[in-house]
Design a protein around this motif. Structure first.
Motif, PDB file in Angstrom:
ATOM      1  N   LEU A  45       9.366   1.134  46.781  1.00 38.68           N
ATOM      2  CA  LEU A  45       8.180   0.303  46.603  1.00 38.68           C
ATOM      3  C   LEU A  45       7.089   1.048  45.850  1.00 38.68           C
ATOM      4  N   PRO A  46       6.191   0.333  45.167  1.00 38.57           N
ATOM      5  CA  PRO A  46       5.087   0.976  44.459  1.00 38.57           C
ATOM      6  C   PRO A  46       4.250   1.843  45.379  1.00 38.57           C
ATOM      7  N   ARG A  47       3.807   2.995  44.869  1.00 35.33           N
ATOM      8  CA  ARG A  47       3.058   3.948  45.684  1.00 35.33           C
ATOM      9  C   ARG A  47       1.551   3.667  45.711  1.00 35.33           C
ATOM     10  N   GLU A  56       0.339  -4.105  41.695  1.00 31.48           N
ATOM     11  CA  GLU A  56      -0.131  -5.222  40.891  1.00 31.48           C
ATOM     12  C   GLU A  56       0.695  -5.385  39.625  1.00 31.48           C
ATOM     13  N   GLY A  57       1.300  -4.309  39.164  1.00 26.60           N
ATOM     14  CA  GLY A  57       2.075  -4.380  37.926  1.00 26.60           C
ATOM     15  C   GLY A  57       3.553  -4.565  38.140  1.00 26.60           C
ATOM     16  N   SER A  58       3.976  -4.752  39.403  1.00 26.97           N
ATOM     17  CA  SER A  58       5.409  -4.829  39.680  1.00 26.97           C
ATOM     18  C   SER A  58       5.824  -6.227  40.109  1.00 26.97           C
ATOM     19  N   THR A  59       7.089  -6.515  39.935  1.00 31.35           N
ATOM     20  CA  THR A  59       7.678  -7.743  40.457  1.00 31.35           C
ATOM     21  C   THR A  59       8.901  -7.336  41.260  1.00 31.35           C
ATOM     22  N   PRO A  60       8.733  -7.028  42.543  1.00 32.71           N
ATOM     23  CA  PRO A  60       9.761  -6.361  43.329  1.00 32.71           C
ATOM     24  C   PRO A  60      11.032  -7.147  43.557  1.00 32.71           C
ATOM     25  N   LYS A  86      12.770  -8.881  41.332  1.00 25.92           N
ATOM     26  CA  LYS A  86      13.553  -9.127  40.131  1.00 25.92           C
ATOM     27  C   LYS A  86      14.421  -7.932  39.743  1.00 25.92           C
ATOM     28  N   LEU A  87      15.531  -8.254  39.109  1.00 26.29           N
ATOM     29  CA  LEU A  87      16.375  -7.216  38.538  1.00 26.29           C
ATOM     30  C   LEU A  87      15.846  -6.830  37.160  1.00 26.29           C
ATOM     31  N   LEU A  88      16.545  -5.903  36.532  1.00 28.00           N
ATOM     32  CA  LEU A  88      16.182  -5.541  35.163  1.00 28.00           C
ATOM     33  C   LEU A  88      16.290  -6.776  34.267  1.00 28.00           C
ATOM     34  N   THR A  89      15.248  -7.052  33.513  1.00 30.46           N
ATOM     35  CA  THR A  89      15.248  -8.228  32.650  1.00 30.46           C
ATOM     36  C   THR A  89      15.360  -7.802  31.197  1.00 30.46           C
ATOM     37  N   ALA A  90      15.424  -8.796  30.312  1.00 32.12           N
ATOM     38  CA  ALA A  90      15.530  -8.501  28.878  1.00 32.12           C
ATOM     39  C   ALA A  90      14.322  -7.713  28.400  1.00 32.12           C
ATOM     40  N   GLY A  91      13.187  -7.883  29.070  1.00 26.08           N
ATOM     41  CA  GLY A  91      11.982  -7.165  28.681  1.00 26.08           C
ATOM     42  C   GLY A  91      11.931  -5.745  29.178  1.00 26.08           C
ATOM     43  N   GLY A  92      12.932  -5.303  29.942  1.00 26.74           N
ATOM     44  CA  GLY A  92      12.971  -3.923  30.394  1.00 26.74           C
ATOM     45  C   GLY A  92      12.243  -3.679  31.699  1.00 26.74           C
ATOM     46  N   GLY A 120      12.089  -3.039  38.959  1.00 27.58           N
ATOM     47  CA  GLY A 120      11.418  -3.210  40.237  1.00 27.58           C
ATOM     48  C   GLY A 120      12.238  -2.568  41.334  1.00 27.58           C
ATOM     49  N   PRO A 121      11.774  -2.646  42.586  1.00 25.76           N
ATOM     50  CA  PRO A 121      12.512  -2.049  43.700  1.00 25.76           C
ATOM     51  C   PRO A 121      13.946  -2.534  43.831  1.00 25.76           C
ATOM     52  N   VAL A 122      14.193  -3.821  43.579  1.00 24.42           N
ATOM     53  CA  VAL A 122      15.558  -4.327  43.683  1.00 24.42           C
ATOM     54  C   VAL A 122      16.466  -3.644  42.666  1.00 24.42           C
ATOM     55  N   TYR A 123      15.965  -3.470  41.455  1.00 25.36           N
ATOM     56  CA  TYR A 123      16.756  -2.757  40.444  1.00 25.36           C
ATOM     57  C   TYR A 123      17.042  -1.329  40.908  1.00 25.36           C
ATOM     58  N   GLU A 124      16.020  -0.654  41.417  1.00 27.83           N
ATOM     59  CA  GLU A 124      16.196   0.735  41.856  1.00 27.83           C
ATOM     60  C   GLU A 124      17.242   0.816  42.970  1.00 27.83           C
TER      61      GLU A 124
END
Length: 322
Positions: free
Chosen positions: A55-57, A63-67, A69-75, A78-82
């Motif tokens: 999770l964001p520290r 505020e800049g994360s979307t936890p 979602k997976l990796l998207t085309a825009g790069g 988020g935590p789920v991707y990690e």
């Protein structure tokens, strides 16, 4: 399917609703590295520490994360991707790859330890919506691969991990617990090892590593060290005035808490702290004030309670690993 585990005694975690993008990684189940012939190897992933780590520290990060979602085309990461990156990394390990695997999470609600100590984990906030969303999404993806999620109401995840590991090791499996939690040190034995930082460590932490690090002959003695010093993250105070260094020295030289509490009341000469005759190391084991606390009723009660709280349950009833 190569990764399997009988799970009829367990339940899915009742967290936020799973999302529908499971098909993205379902094919990963077939890409696990070749397994040593005849070896049964169980990976048990203690998921929650890695969820919180992902999770964001800071508020700005949040505020800049979307936890969810997976990796998207825009790069976007988020935590789920990690977490899925971690999970796939485990599936693809070339050194001692798994034949069986399970993910363990806590169920909401209290456990027997809360009845023993009303302040148990009272220093921890309730899981946020962000945590629930991340957990719900990641567990849905994990189950889509075919790996069971174990979650037992009224039982801590640590006890589920401990019982599953002990049962599997007794049944001839090599067990690898994936967790940064030092509470699992007490489980170390020839059949059970720990991968503490799976993205950075190749070699599991073993009973031999434990003995070399702590100069203790039996990993179960880590229970006594933790009980004396306390467990801050679980809000277990331990014995007042005794820190980790003193606790380790006491256990190295005297042994278990039962041994320590049996011997310390025999002290007759203060300010000298009692030291058993068989101890080779000379010098005081602890200070006069610490010895006095260990002699007191409150100190002894605190030590016994803490040991009960930090000892993991290894005999929960559950189906065998198949």
């Amino acid at each position: 399917m190569m990764l399997q585990l009988l799970k009829s005694a367990c339940c899915r975690a009742p967290y936020a609703a799973r999302q529908s993008n499971r098909h993205c990684i379902a094919k990963m189940a077939s890409s696990t590295a070749a397994v040593d012939a005849g070896v049964k190897r169980l990976y048990v992933l203690d998921m929650m520490p890695f969820v919180y780590k992902s999770l964001p520290r800071s508020k700005a990060d949040a505020e800049g994360s979307t936890p969810s979602k997976l990796l998207t085309a825009g790069g976007e990461r988020g935590p789920v991707y990690e977490l899925m990156d971690l999970f796939i990394h485990l599936l693809k390990r070339k050194e001692a790859p798994p034949t069986h695997m399970a993910v363990v999470v806590d169920a909401p609600g209290k456990t027997p330890r809360h009845k023993q100590w009303e302040y148990y984990k009272s220093n921890r906030p309730e899981p946020s919506d962000q945590v629930k969303n991340v957990v719900g999404t990641i567990l849905g993806l994990v189950e889509a691969i075919g790996v069971p999620v174990l979650c037992v109401p009224g039982v801590e995840a640590d006890d589920v991990v401990a019982s599953l590991a002990a049962r599997a090791a007794n049944d001839g499996f090599e067990v690898l617990i994936i967790s940064p939690d030092k509470d699992f040190y007490q489980l170390l034995c020839p059949g059970i090892s720990i991968l503490r930082s799976p993205m950075h460590e190749a070699k599991p932490y073993t009973a031999e590593d434990f003995e070399a690090e702590f100069d203790l002959p039996d990993p179960r003695l880590y229970i006594d060290v933790t009980a004396l010093a306390g467990h801050r993250s679980d809000n277990i105070p331990g014995v007042k005035g005794i820190g980790t260094a003193t606790a380790l020295k006491l256990v190295q030289q005297v042994g278990t808490i039962e041994n320590i509490l049996k011997l310390f009341p025999l002290i007759e000469e203060f300010p000298r702290c009692y030291e058993p005759p068989e101890v080779v190391n000379q010098g005081k084991v602890c200070s006069t004030s610490q010895a006095a606390v260990l002699q007191s009723k409150d100190g002894q009660a605190a030590a016994k309670l803490a040991k009960d709280l930090v000892t993991l349950v290894t005999d929960l009833k559950h189906p065998p690993v198949k």
